[in-house]
Design a protein around this motif. Structure first.
Motif: not given
Length: 101
Positions: A19-24, A26-27, A52, A59
């Motif tokens: 899930i975090a891999d799709e955010v940024d 920091e996540a 990070k 990304s």
């Protein structure tokens, strides 16, 4: 959350990573301990701050999707098989072979 992530019944920390891999960055970094190590593209990234920065760089460099397909316990480790698709070859000049252990 992706449907595959829900239907696989991934361990909570593993599901959180996808899930975090799709955010940024920091996540993603928050999915690791302070002394965690990530190895990617021949480089080693140690600690949350480095993880990070690694994620932010990946990304910016690539556009990709990663979908978990299978999850199993093997030799005391959780092994996740994923379908990873992206524009990796535009950076390296050819197809990329990716190995996740």
């Amino acid at each position: 959350m992706k449907p595959a992530t829900r239907t696989l019944n991934l361990p909570k920390p593993v599901a959180a990573y996808f899930i975090a891999d799709e955010v940024d960055g920091e996540a993603v970094s928050q999915c690791f301990t302070e002394n965690a190590v990530v190895k990617d593209e021949g480089h080693t990234h140690r600690g949350r701050a480095a993880i990070k920065q690694w994620k932010m760089g990946v990304s910016a460099k690539y556009q990709y999707t990663c979908e978990p397909l299978a999850c199993e316990a093997k030799d005391g480790k959780t092994v996740v098989t994923s379908h990873l698709v992206g524009d990796f070859s535009r950076q390296s000049g050819g197809p990329s072979v990716l190995l996740r252990t």
